[in-house]
Design an enzyme around this catalytic site. Structure first.
Site, PDB file in Angstrom:
ATOM      1  N   GLY A  59       0.810  -1.215   0.000  1.00 20.09           N
ATOM      2  CA  GLY A  59       0.000   0.000   0.000  1.00 20.09           C
ATOM      3  C   GLY A  59       0.838   1.257   0.000  1.00 20.09           C
ATOM      4  O   GLY A  59       0.566   2.217  -0.739  1.00 20.09           O
ATOM      5  N   GLU A  60       1.880   1.264   0.815  1.00 16.36           N
ATOM      6  CA  GLU A  60       2.771   2.427   0.879  1.00 16.36           C
ATOM      7  C   GLU A  60       3.581   2.570  -0.417  1.00 16.36           C
ATOM      8  O   GLU A  60       3.871   3.681  -0.850  1.00 16.36           O
ATOM      9  CB  GLU A  60       3.704   2.306   2.082  1.00 16.36           C
ATOM     10  CG  GLU A  60       3.034   2.524   3.432  1.00 16.36           C
ATOM     11  CD  GLU A  60       2.187   1.349   3.885  1.00 16.36           C
ATOM     12  OE1 GLU A  60       1.328   1.529   4.762  1.00 16.36           O
ATOM     13  OE2 GLU A  60       2.368   0.230   3.339  1.00 16.36           O
ATOM     14  N   TYR A  61       3.918   1.443  -1.010  1.00 14.57           N
ATOM     15  CA  TYR A  61       4.607   1.509  -2.298  1.00 14.57           C
ATOM     16  C   TYR A  61       3.727   2.199  -3.336  1.00 14.57           C
ATOM     17  O   TYR A  61       4.173   3.105  -4.055  1.00 14.57           O
ATOM     18  CB  TYR A  61       4.981   0.111  -2.795  1.00 14.57           C
ATOM     19  CG  TYR A  61       5.398   0.099  -4.248  1.00 14.57           C
ATOM     20  CD1 TYR A  61       6.693   0.433  -4.625  1.00 14.57           C
ATOM     21  CD2 TYR A  61       4.472  -0.212  -5.260  1.00 14.57           C
ATOM     22  CE1 TYR A  61       7.075   0.459  -5.968  1.00 14.57           C
ATOM     23  CE2 TYR A  61       4.844  -0.188  -6.588  1.00 14.57           C
ATOM     24  CZ  TYR A  61       6.137   0.144  -6.938  1.00 14.57           C
ATOM     25  OH  TYR A  61       6.490   0.183  -8.257  1.00 14.57           O
TER      26      TYR A  61
END
Length: 413
Positions: A59-61
């Site tokens: 998700g952060e990627y």
């Protein structure tokens, strides 16, 4: 307190190989990290200008992708090293073209932090959202390496704001600048005495908005959809599928795509047995004339974003139970009305979309029947609701531009 934290992390690192003999997940955690430094020494050019980007998970990627794309385009001589903490990010994105090298983040010991930064010598470090590792941050600060947080979130529930976690406030000194998602985060960070921050917004909006510019064509979906309405049920869990079964089995004159969150052949077969319509898996699509099929189950990964571009209605999974709702911005960017479960309290964008009437929640099969039938048969309602969702995304883009205007100054100084 940081001494205690560092001591416990060091002890954990030493005993991890033994604990892993009994706990498979910890065995994997150890195995994927044991050769990180050897691989870094082998693959990192010590003379290259490096940018280190750390994302906790997938998700952060996805959140930092717009920044990665801009960095790659504007600063091609810089090499980007991307690290993950979670296997869910690394396993899927280890071959991404947006980084020169992808690896796991070593455990947050003082020695690991020193060794890691000694090898990389990054000109810039970028952390995403709320991934804070005290020893790595302290070493970044000590070495005066420019460090920023993008799409940052600060909530009063985080350790920084608790009596037991005040020692962690010191690690925030590593950040030269904070790019935050919302005013609440700016206010909370201000309580800790930090003013080097701005509300830039959430780069996820830029990420999903850029999907409109990509080639989203999928021949099999064109063969499947023809000129009919299409409902895409994305990232579904069993709880979601149980709610949708009756609606699907009513055999409306629409096409339906189901993209399960986890690809499990046994569970997919169980789902197919409950369906009273014609259904095929993506993996067997070549064996059928897709225009005669009612439902396709996507038993692969990486296609959902493109499939949304063909949809007329989106159901987003994960919010019926407590597994966690999936990304509602992906379908919203394509002007799709969105239906999901009722567990959306921890997802501000879903709450805002619901408030704007671009998203509807369902808690039982009756709710599903009411809202999906309305979206299918009331074209005016469907188009208006979808337009609200699309406008919400377009109005919240721009975070990447704000971030890059600062990074440009840093990288060209």
């Amino acid at each position: 307190m940081q001494h205690i934290y560092s001591f416990l992390i060091s002890v954990f690192q030493r005993i991890l190989p033994f604990i892993g003999l009994f706990i498979p997940k910890l065995k994997e955690f150890y195995t994927v990290r044991k050769d990180v430094f050897a691989q870094l020494n082998q693959n990192i050019d010590s003379n290259a200008d490096l940018i280190w980007v750390h994302a906790a998970s997938l998700g952060e990627y996805e959140q930092v992708v717009p920044v990665l794309e801009e960095l790659q385009e504007k600063y091609p001589t810089y090499k980007i090293v991307l690290t993950f903490f979670s296997p869910s990010g690394y396993n899927i994105k280890k071959d991404t073209s947006l980084a020169a090298y992808v690896t796991y983040l070593p455990l947050d010991t003082k020695q690991n932090a020193k060794q890691f930064l000694k090898i990389l010598k990054p000109k810039l470090a970028i952390f995403v959202k709320y991934e804070f590792w005290p020893n790595f941050l302290q070493e970044l600060h000590k070495q005066k390496i420019y460090t920023v947080l993008v799409s940052g979130v600060f909530r009063l529930s985080q350790p920084f704001f608790k009596s037991y976690g005040k020692w962690m406030q010191k690690s925030l000194n590593a950040f030269n600048y904070f790019f935050l998602q919302n005013v609440e985060s700016l206010k909370n960070l201000g309580q800790l005495g930090f003013t080097n921050a701005i509300v830039s917004g959430d780069t996820r909006f830029d990420r999903v908005s850029r999907q409109l510019k990509y080639d989203n064509s999928l021949k099999f979906i064109e063969d499947f959809k023809q000129d009919k309405l299409m409902l895409v049920c994305g990232s579904t869990w069993k709880d979601d599928e149980d709610l949708l079964i009756d609606f699907i089995n009513e055999k409306h004159d629409i096409k339906i795509v189901i993209a399960p969150h986890k690809i499990n052949s046994e569970k997919i077969e169980e789902l197919k047995k409950q369906l009273e319509v014609s259904v095929v898996n993506y993996s067997e699509k070549e064996l059928y004339d897709l225009k005669d099929i009612d439902v396709i189950i996507i038993d692969t990964i990486g296609l959902l974003n493109k499939i949304y571009s063909y949809a007329d209605i989106a159901y987003v999974g994960g919010a019926v139970g407590t597994t966690g709702m999936h990304n509602v911005l992906e379908p919203a960017t394509f002007n799709l009305p969105i239906v999901t479960g009722t567990y959306i309290n921890n997802f501000p964008e879903a709450i805002q979309l619901q408030h704007l009437s671009g998203l509807s929640t369902v808690k039982n099969k009756t709710d599903v029947q009411i809202i999906l039938n309305k979206l299918v048969f009331d074209s005016q309602f469907r188009i208006k609701t979808g337009a609200i969702a699309g406008e919400y995304v377009s109005k919240n883009t721009g975070a990447t531009e704000i971030i890059m205007s600062y990074l440009d100054q840093t990288l060209t100084a």
